[in-house]
Write a protein that holds these residues in place. Structure first.
Motif, PDB file in Angstrom:
ATOM      1  N   ILE A 268       0.813  -1.214   0.000  1.00 32.84           N
ATOM      2  CA  ILE A 268       0.000   0.000   0.000  1.00 32.84           C
ATOM      3  C   ILE A 268       0.844   1.260   0.000  1.00 32.84           C
ATOM      4  N   PHE A 269       1.870   1.310   0.851  1.00 29.82           N
ATOM      5  CA  PHE A 269       2.534   2.584   1.133  1.00 29.82           C
ATOM      6  C   PHE A 269       3.935   2.726   0.545  1.00 29.82           C
ATOM      7  N   THR A 270       4.497   1.689  -0.084  1.00 34.66           N
ATOM      8  CA  THR A 270       5.817   1.835  -0.713  1.00 34.66           C
ATOM      9  C   THR A 270       5.774   2.984  -1.713  1.00 34.66           C
ATOM     10  N   TRP A 271       6.728   3.904  -1.592  1.00 42.97           N
ATOM     11  CA  TRP A 271       6.608   5.165  -2.326  1.00 42.97           C
ATOM     12  C   TRP A 271       6.651   4.980  -3.833  1.00 42.97           C
ATOM     13  N   GLU A 272       7.368   3.959  -4.330  1.00 46.63           N
ATOM     14  CA  GLU A 272       7.412   3.749  -5.778  1.00 46.63           C
ATOM     15  C   GLU A 272       6.036   3.424  -6.365  1.00 46.63           C
ATOM     16  N   HIS A 273       5.140   2.925  -5.508  1.00 48.39           N
ATOM     17  CA  HIS A 273       3.829   2.514  -5.992  1.00 48.39           C
ATOM     18  C   HIS A 273       2.875   3.688  -6.184  1.00 48.39           C
ATOM     19  N   PHE A 274       3.315   4.890  -5.805  1.00 47.09           N
ATOM     20  CA  PHE A 274       2.489   6.070  -6.065  1.00 47.09           C
ATOM     21  C   PHE A 274       2.523   6.424  -7.554  1.00 47.09           C
ATOM     22  N   GLU A 275       3.691   6.428  -8.128  1.00 47.02           N
ATOM     23  CA  GLU A 275       3.816   6.838  -9.527  1.00 47.02           C
ATOM     24  C   GLU A 275       3.234   5.805 -10.481  1.00 47.02           C
ATOM     25  N   ASN A 276       3.465   4.510 -10.203  1.00 44.73           N
ATOM     26  CA  ASN A 276       3.027   3.487 -11.158  1.00 44.73           C
ATOM     27  C   ASN A 276       1.627   2.946 -10.872  1.00 44.73           C
ATOM     28  N   ASP A 277       0.956   3.508  -9.852  1.00 40.49           N
ATOM     29  CA  ASP A 277      -0.422   3.116  -9.508  1.00 40.49           C
ATOM     30  C   ASP A 277      -0.550   1.651  -9.102  1.00 40.49           C
ATOM     31  N   ARG A 278       0.549   1.044  -8.714  1.00 39.16           N
ATOM     32  CA  ARG A 278       0.472  -0.340  -8.235  1.00 39.16           C
ATOM     33  C   ARG A 278      -0.328  -0.416  -6.936  1.00 39.16           C
ATOM     34  N   SER A 279      -0.207   0.636  -6.112  1.00 38.42           N
ATOM     35  CA  SER A 279      -0.966   0.692  -4.871  1.00 38.42           C
ATOM     36  C   SER A 279      -2.385   1.181  -5.155  1.00 38.42           C
ATOM     37  N   LYS A 280      -3.362   0.357  -4.832  1.00 44.33           N
ATOM     38  CA  LYS A 280      -4.755   0.766  -5.029  1.00 44.33           C
ATOM     39  C   LYS A 280      -5.144   1.893  -4.072  1.00 44.33           C
ATOM     40  N   TYR A 281      -4.420   1.994  -2.969  1.00 43.53           N
ATOM     41  CA  TYR A 281      -4.656   3.112  -2.051  1.00 43.53           C
ATOM     42  C   TYR A 281      -4.241   4.420  -2.718  1.00 43.53           C
ATOM     43  N   PHE A 282      -3.009   4.479  -3.195  1.00 46.32           N
ATOM     44  CA  PHE A 282      -2.536   5.691  -3.868  1.00 46.32           C
ATOM     45  C   PHE A 282      -3.395   6.020  -5.082  1.00 46.32           C
ATOM     46  N   ALA A 283      -3.738   4.995  -5.857  1.00 51.02           N
ATOM     47  CA  ALA A 283      -4.534   5.224  -7.066  1.00 51.02           C
ATOM     48  C   ALA A 283      -5.890   5.835  -6.720  1.00 51.02           C
ATOM     49  N   SER A 284      -6.500   5.379  -5.632  1.00 50.60           N
ATOM     50  CA  SER A 284      -7.805   5.911  -5.225  1.00 50.60           C
ATOM     51  C   SER A 284      -7.698   7.359  -4.772  1.00 50.60           C
ATOM     52  N   VAL A 285      -6.663   7.669  -4.005  1.00 47.13           N
ATOM     53  CA  VAL A 285      -6.478   9.049  -3.541  1.00 47.13           C
ATOM     54  C   VAL A 285      -6.201   9.977  -4.723  1.00 47.13           C
ATOM     55  N   LYS A 286      -5.395   9.520  -5.663  1.00 45.21           N
ATOM     56  CA  LYS A 286      -5.075  10.341  -6.834  1.00 45.21           C
ATOM     57  C   LYS A 286      -6.308  10.599  -7.699  1.00 45.21           C
ATOM     58  N   SER A 287      -7.176   9.602  -7.816  1.00 46.23           N
ATOM     59  CA  SER A 287      -8.335   9.749  -8.700  1.00 46.23           C
ATOM     60  C   SER A 287      -9.421  10.628  -8.094  1.00 46.23           C
ATOM     61  N   ASP A 288      -9.480  10.708  -6.775  1.00 40.24           N
ATOM     62  CA  ASP A 288     -10.529  11.502  -6.128  1.00 40.24           C
ATOM     63  C   ASP A 288     -10.009  12.066  -4.813  1.00 40.24           C
ATOM     64  N   PRO A 289      -9.074  13.015  -4.856  1.00 37.45           N
ATOM     65  CA  PRO A 289      -8.480  13.523  -3.606  1.00 37.45           C
ATOM     66  C   PRO A 289      -9.494  14.157  -2.671  1.00 37.45           C
ATOM     67  N   GLY A 290     -10.542  14.771  -3.218  1.00 44.32           N
ATOM     68  CA  GLY A 290     -11.534  15.418  -2.375  1.00 44.32           C
ATOM     69  C   GLY A 290     -12.306  14.463  -1.496  1.00 44.32           C
ATOM     70  N   LYS A 291     -12.319  13.204  -1.845  1.00 45.62           N
ATOM     71  CA  LYS A 291     -13.008  12.203  -1.029  1.00 45.62           C
ATOM     72  C   LYS A 291     -12.232  11.884   0.246  1.00 45.62           C
ATOM     73  N   TYR A 292     -10.904  12.109   0.211  1.00 45.29           N
ATOM     74  CA  TYR A 292     -10.051  11.667   1.314  1.00 45.29           C
ATOM     75  C   TYR A 292      -9.285  12.791   2.008  1.00 45.29           C
ATOM     76  N   ILE A 293      -9.184  13.959   1.398  1.00 47.86           N
ATOM     77  CA  ILE A 293      -8.343  15.030   1.935  1.00 47.86           C
ATOM     78  C   ILE A 293      -9.178  16.295   2.143  1.00 47.86           C
ATOM     79  N   HIS A 294      -8.981  16.929   3.299  1.00 47.23           N
ATOM     80  CA  HIS A 294      -9.608  18.222   3.558  1.00 47.23           C
ATOM     81  C   HIS A 294      -8.798  19.341   2.902  1.00 47.23           C
TER      82      HIS A 294
END
Length: 521
Positions: A268-294
């Motif tokens: 989930i949290f390995t930083w390389e997985h943010f860029e390549n969307d391997r992490s479904k957590y990162f991918a979800s936050v990137k696709s809809d940041p307003g759902k998770y971030i104030h």
């Protein structure tokens, strides 16, 4: 006959008062305030009469409670951490303008998440990894997190081998425990951990908090310190339930679940997985940041801008530069870097405060392999990794002080409060959203994520059973000057606002705007 101030104080400060619960605090403080601000004995006498009456009633109630408690070892623990003898003293204060340099953590500090949505996402991604990749049955793991939402609390400890989840007091005493999702009785806790309800691992952890981070204790336990790993307790517990079911509803001699969960957290949290969307957590936050971030408030932005006019401001975050840039751009705007003089990402706390890692130069949102000598750090640039002493060299240049006075603000009690204070001698401010969720004196509970942050199963975040401080409250009062629900409470004031602080004698004063309700019940 009127009682003198000295006699009253001697009775209040006597160690025998240590057994009394938090119920007497407000009255004691009223008595102290009365003595402090008036010499009118007629005015004092009502408080004194109330004091004697309440003191007598509580003594009788305490005796009865001890006599009826089924577990003698549980009842006879003596404590005075929050008794009258630790509060009836003077008041110490602090101002942000007392410091040369002020640093901030990012996640759950400057940047706030919509916690229920974020924790549900983390639970869902982690449980699916364990089903799809590690092959665990889906029977319990696929159930909605909300079915066991009471099971979640920040700060729980996992006993890997026994399949237990623990809540501990300041000295490692096990106040509550579950096997899987089933709460253990007091007698069961004693059967497992002994009549003192003590596990050597947690006792050693309380003596040296970093031992559970990278020392030998990390082989036996895990502390779930923040909202990023908080759902791991429920994932672990549901797998224990699954394995026990398969074993005829009997506990296994030993569990070996945690390595698989750790692999899932890494996925989930390995930083390389943010860029390549391997992490479904990162991918979800990137696709809809307003759902998770104030979005950050205008008041917080203006406060940071004003603070930087007078002080050197730095950002020190464990997030990698690409994730930090993405979330900060959403919360603060594309000009988010302008709020800071120095930015250090992927700091690998708490090692940042204890080790001597090299600083690496960052280019846009990428970490390079170029090492930077601490003396060559430039204000306004972004770096990764590094160490505290090197950062201080840079900050000393900006503040024009050989030994700048530093304040650091963060939410992770080991990474952001204990470690910088214990090893780098920086003053700290702790953030605990549980203050607002549980409610504070004079303020109703008003947190959007109250259901997630308040647990009838585990009780208040701040106190263990019998009103003893949890290990987390002990860290706050010993290593932080101040504890607030979020930074907007401080940003509502001028930067030279004075705040009451924790001291050895004033163990609840540092909570702002008011102490949690659990101290007055």
């Amino acid at each position: 006959m009127l009682i003198s101030k000295s006699v009253l104080l001697s009775q209040v400060q006597n160690k025998s008062c240590g057994q009394f619960s938090c119920q007497v605090r407000s009255l004691f403080l009223c008595v102290a305030a009365t003595f402090e601000y008036t010499n009118n004995n007629k005015h004092n006498i009502n408080f004194i009469r109330q004091y004697h009456s309440l003191r007598s009633n509580l003594a009788n109630n305490n005796t009865a409670r001890l006599a009826t408690t089924p577990n003698a070892s549980y009842a006879n623990r003596n404590y005075s951490r929050f008794s009258a003898n630790t509060i009836l003293t003077g008041t110490a204060m602090m101002k942000l303008t007392d410091y040369d340099c002020i640093g901030f953590d990012l996640d759950n500090t400057l940047l706030r998440y919509k916690l229920t949505e974020m924790v549900e996402l983390e639970y869902r991604v982690l449980s699916h990894f364990l089903i799809d990749v590690k092959g665990y049955p889906s029977k319990y793991l696929e159930r909605p997190m909300v079915e066991n939402i009471d099971f979640l609390q920040k700060g729980l400890i996992i006993d890997f081998a026994r399949g237990n989840i623990l809540k501990i007091a300041y000295d490692g005493y096990i106040s509550k425990a579950c096997h899987g999702t089933r709460q253990l009785t007091d007698d069961e806790i004693v059967d497992i951990y002994g009549k003192d309800r003590s596990w050597q691992v947690t006792s050693d952890f309380c003596k040296n908090l970093l031992e559970a981070w990278h020392g030998p204790l990390a082989d036996d336990m895990r502390t779930l310190l923040d909202y990023f790993d908080m759902p791991a307790s429920l994932v672990f517990a549901r797998i224990v339930d699954t394995l026990d079911d398969a074993n005829g509803n009997r506990p296994l001699p030993k569990y070996n679940i945690w390595p698989d969960i750790l692999d899932g957290l890494g996925e989930i949290f390995t930083w390389e997985h943010f860029e390549n969307d391997r992490s479904k957590y990162f991918a979800s936050v990137k696709s809809d940041p307003g759902k998770y971030i104030h979005r950050s408030s205008d008041a917080l932005k203006k406060w940071l801008t004003e603070l930087r006019k007078h002080k050197t401001i730095f950002l020190l975050t464990g997030s990698h530069v690409d994730f930090a840039s993405f979330t900060s751009s959403y919360a603060f705007g594309k000009d988010w870097r302008n709020y800071f003089d120095v930015i250090v990402c992927y700091a690998k706390k708490p090692g940042f405060f204890t080790k001597d890692r090299a600083f690496l130069r960052s280019h846009d949102t990428e970490e390079t392999n170029e090492e930077i000598d601490p003396s060559k750090l430039k204000l306004g640039d972004v770096y990764t990794q590094g160490n505290w002493n090197g950062l201080m060299q840079c900050l000393a240049q900006k503040s024009k002080t050989t030994t700048p006075k530093v304040l650091y603000v963060g939410d992770n009690l080991i990474q952001d409060v204990y470690s910088p204070n214990e090893y780098s001698k920086a003053d700290t401010i702790a953030l605990a959203e549980e203050m607002m969720a549980e409610g504070m004196t004079g303020r109703a509970s008003e947190h959007k994520d109250k259901r997630l942050l308040t647990s009838p199963l585990w009780g208040t975040y701040f106190l263990a059973s019998n009103d003893e401080p949890t290990i987390w409250l002990e860290i706050i009062r010993k290593h932080a000057k101040l504890c607030v629900p979020n930074l907007d409470f401080i940003a509502a004031h001028p930067i030279d606002q004075e705040f009451k602080i924790f001291t050895q004698k004033m163990c609840t004063n540092g909570f702002y705007p008011n102490e949690p309700l659990c101290f007055t019940k």
